[in-house]
Design an enzyme around this catalytic site. Structure first.
Site, PDB file in Angstrom:
ATOM      1  CE  LYS A  38      -3.413   2.475   2.826  1.00 26.91           C
ATOM      2  NZ  LYS A  38      -4.395   2.545   4.139  1.00 26.91           N
ATOM      3  CG  ASP A  82      -5.598   7.747   5.045  1.00 26.15           C
ATOM      4  OD1 ASP A  82      -6.358   8.653   4.279  1.00 26.15           O
ATOM      5  OD2 ASP A  82      -5.801   6.410   5.466  1.00 26.15           O
ATOM      6  CE  LYS A 123      -6.473   8.619   8.383  1.00 28.98           C
ATOM      7  NZ  LYS A 123      -7.281   7.342   8.919  1.00 28.98           N
ATOM      8  CG  ASP A 170      -2.061   4.728   5.045  1.00 36.45           C
ATOM      9  OD1 ASP A 170      -1.943   3.821   5.831  1.00 36.45           O
ATOM     10  OD2 ASP A 170      -3.128   5.354   4.726  1.00 36.45           O
ATOM     11  CG  ASP A 206     -10.057   7.378   6.932  1.00 37.19           C
ATOM     12  OD1 ASP A 206      -8.578   7.509   6.158  1.00 37.19           O
ATOM     13  OD2 ASP A 206      -9.803   7.566   7.942  1.00 37.19           O
ATOM     14  CD  GLU A 212      -6.768   5.381   2.481  1.00 30.47           C
ATOM     15  OE1 GLU A 212      -7.771   5.358   3.227  1.00 30.47           O
ATOM     16  OE2 GLU A 212      -5.606   5.110   2.900  1.00 30.47           O
ATOM     17  NE  ARG A 264     -11.441  -0.927   2.954  1.00 26.41           N
ATOM     18  CZ  ARG A 264     -11.875  -1.364   4.077  1.00 26.41           C
ATOM     19  NH1 ARG A 264     -13.275  -1.892   4.331  1.00 26.41           N
ATOM     20  NH2 ARG A 264     -11.352  -0.728   5.249  1.00 26.41           N
TER      21      ARG A 264
HETATM   22  N1  BES Z   1      -4.480   4.233   6.888  1.00 25.47           N
HETATM   23  C1  BES Z   1      -5.563   4.178   7.704  1.00 25.47           C
HETATM   24  C2  BES Z   1      -5.440   2.794   8.769  1.00 25.47           C
HETATM   25  C3  BES Z   1      -4.226   3.044   9.842  1.00 25.47           C
HETATM   26  C4  BES Z   1      -4.838   3.371  10.963  1.00 25.47           C
HETATM   27  C5  BES Z   1      -2.988   2.974   9.680  1.00 25.47           C
HETATM   28  C6  BES Z   1      -3.676   3.652  12.121  1.00 25.47           C
HETATM   29  C7  BES Z   1      -2.166   3.278  10.625  1.00 25.47           C
HETATM   30  C8  BES Z   1      -2.661   3.636  11.876  1.00 25.47           C
HETATM   31  C9  BES Z   1      -6.643   3.667   7.098  1.00 25.47           C
HETATM   32  O1  BES Z   1      -6.625   4.096   5.503  1.00 25.47           O
HETATM   33  C10 BES Z   1      -8.050   3.810   7.362  1.00 25.47           C
HETATM   34  O2  BES Z   1      -8.192   4.862   7.630  1.00 25.47           O
HETATM   35  N2  BES Z   1      -8.888   2.738   7.829  1.00 25.47           N
HETATM   36  C11 BES Z   1     -10.015   3.002   8.303  1.00 25.47           C
HETATM   37  C12 BES Z   1     -11.145   2.031   7.460  1.00 25.47           C
HETATM   38  C13 BES Z   1     -12.419   2.378   7.781  1.00 25.47           C
HETATM   39  C14 BES Z   1     -12.860   3.741   7.393  1.00 25.47           C
HETATM   40  C15 BES Z   1     -13.377   1.300   7.361  1.00 25.47           C
HETATM   41  C16 BES Z   1     -10.105   2.577   9.930  1.00 25.47           C
HETATM   42  O3  BES Z   1      -9.413   1.755  10.024  1.00 25.47           O
HETATM   43  O4  BES Z   1     -10.619   3.516  10.560  1.00 25.47           O
HETATM   44 ZN    ZN Z   2      -4.818   4.608   4.809  1.00 21.70          ZN
HETATM   45 MN    MN Z   3      -7.682   5.904   5.272  1.00 25.79          MN
END
Ligand code: BES
Ligand code: ZN
Ligand code: MN
Length: 485
Positions: free
Chosen positions: A253, A258, A265, A277, A336, A338, A340
């Site tokens: 990834k 992000d 966020k 990220d 968020d 993104e 996937r």
């Molecule tokens: N990059 C984040 C996940 C992340 C969280 C990485 C903490 C490192 C530390 C990812 O893109 C994300 O935002 N995921 C969301 C998905 C949700 C919106 C379904 C999440 O985990 O909150």
């Molecule tokens: Zn992310």
């Molecule tokens: Mn994200």
């Protein structure tokens, strides 16, 4: 970079770390009788495992090899002993730095070469710094420059491979530590090209036009809010003596930042570390670098879809339906989620190589962090049990442990969409698994998904895993390829 080399004799002004057991007599270690009494007292009365004797012209440091008892599962204590030594090295590193020492010899006083190598690894990894943006670098730079291993049975090859994997881990750490105002998607692909040249793998980079022509809808839609173009990098290492005909593909990834996009966020804290990220991409590049430098006989391809994820005039919005590279449609319900979206395109693209195995690495979900914290990697996938066991074994060897999640059909239900083939959002629970289930819709080959959101970036030092980017995944995959080439 700290270099580790083999050395056969020690001089009487060399700084030493003696790796030994508690019954060692310390007679031929360059210590006086008083010093030996002191060391023995520290060990027996104070129960210390590490002792430092300052002889004024040098330090003689004693490190006991603390053999850990086997856990209830039986017989697999070795990796715990090894990890304890990496950690001990991190403590001794602070003595070395306090004393402004430039070189140190690690002496294998108990004929335990693997333990000595692990200690050297922990020391070298503890010595990593990211000083690029410091004006007065010289002032902050650690003194330690060279580590010598004095061990009859540590082979030159082992030492060479250790040097390579430590360097590759540090390269990966630096990529993660670079902020997005330097490391855009375009810059990231340039870094891959530099690494390919330096180690001997090929790199091809698709620009935005090419990505559009290929209809990588996931990557393009995440990129819509950005003023920076996306890239899609293909790294290939195919030595003539490769043991595998079908490639093993690593997908990383590469979200260089992000923000959450329009599903922004919350600014307090949650965005601060989001330059990390692209840690999956950094792990893939670091691994490619290591296997090419070590000339491992494996055919490996690295794929990295890269973009930042930002709100913007044209940003994709919750409710959008996106047609992905493989023609499937996704109802995008959270900007968020993104990771996937871009990984799905890369995983579908991987199909054209008819891969033997695909492993993706991604800082994919906060749910993975919630589940196991920063201690390990959340893993799941469709690879056979043997492959899973080997990956888990490597995880234990290097202490980047894998925690496998269930991958039951139940979770497929949670990403069903009313109007598209799937949605990019699961329910309130099992978030790391529903993210994995989303990716599983794009694969038709044996596959493992490694969610490294927890261990990729640390907000506080954890012994030799220093604060910031950890380079997680590089040591894991290098060990896997080394043992299973
Ligand atoms: N990059 C984040 C996940 C992340 C969280 C990485 C903490 C490192 C530390 C990812 O893109 C994300 O935002 N995921 C969301 C998905 C949700 C919106 C379904 C999440 O985990 O909150
Ligand atoms: Zn992310
Ligand atoms: Mn994200």
């Amino acid at each position: 970079m700290t270099t580790i080399s083999k050395k056969s004799t020690i001089n009487n002004n060399d700084n030493l770390v003696l790796l030994c057991n508690k019954n060692n007599s310390f007679n031929n270690c360059g210590l006086s009788k008083h010093e030996i009494d002191f060391v023995k007292n520290e060990i027996s009365k104070k129960d210390k495992k590490s002792v430092c004797v300052n002889q004024l012209n040098r330090l003689v440091m004693i490190q006991l090899i603390d053999v850990k008892p086997a856990p209830a599962t039986g017989g697999k204590e070795k990796h715990l002993t090894i990890e304890a030594l990496r950690k001990a090295a991190s403590n001794i590193h602070s003595w070395i730095i306090d004393a402004k020492i430039e070189s140190v010899s690690i002496v294998d006083a108990d004929n335990k070469p693997l333990e000595v190598l692990a200690f050297a690894e922990g020391l070298a990894l503890s010595n990593y710094q990211f000083l690029k943006y410091k004006k007065d670098k010289a002032k902050e730079e650690y003194s330690l420059k060279t580590i010598s291993v004095v061990s009859k049975n540590a082979t030159p090859k082992q030492i060479e491979e250790l040097n390579i994997v430590v360097e590759a881990t540090c390269i990966s750490r630096t990529l993660v530590n670079e902020p997005v105002n330097f490391l855009t998607a375009t810059q990231l692909s340039k870094e891959f090209q530099k690494l390919g040249k330096a180690s001997g793998f090929n790199v091809e980079v698709f620009n935005k036009e090419k990505i559009k022509a290929l209809k990588m809808g996931g990557l393009l839609s995440v990129n819509l809010g950005s003023v920076e173009p996306p890239t899609f990098s293909i790294m290939e290492y195919k030595p003539k003596n490769a043991k595998n005909k079908q490639p093993i593909i690593l997908v990383g990834k590469g979200v260089v930042y992000d923000t959450g996009g329009l599903s922004l966020k919350p600014t307090a804290n949650s965005m601060d570390m989001m330059k990390c990220d692209m840690a999956g991409a950094a792990a893939v590049a670091g691994t490619m670098y290591a296997i090419a430098k070590a000339k491992l006989p494996v055919y490996v391809i690295g794929l990295v879809p890269a973009t930042d994820n930002r709100p913007g005039g044209n940003a994709y919005v919750p409710g959008d339906v996106i047609t992905m590279y493989n023609g499937m449609t996704v109802e995008m319900l959270n900007a968020d989620a993104e990771g996937r979206m871009i990984l799905a395109d890369a995983l579908a693209y991987a199909q054209k190589y008819n891969p033997k195995l695909v492993i993706d690495l991604a800082t994919l979900t906060g749910a993975a962090v919630a589940a196991i914290g920063t201690s390990g990697i959340v893993a799941m996938g469709t690879a056979d049990e043997k492959t899973k066991d080997k990956l888990k074994q490597s995880g234990n060897n290097v202490f980047e442990r894998l925690a496998e999640m269930p991958f039951w059909d139940d979770y497929d239900e949670m990403i069903k969409s009313d109007i598209a083939d799937m949605k990019n959002l699961g329910g309130p629970y099992a978030g790391s698994i529903t993210a994995g289930k989303f990716l599983a819709r794009y694969i038709h080959y044996p596959w493992m998904h490694l969610d490294i959101a927890g261990p990729a970036f640390l907000t506080a030092k954890d012994s030799y895993r220093v604060k910031g980017g950890t380079g997680v995944g590089v040591r894991l995959l290098f060990d896997y390829f080394k043992n299973n080439a």
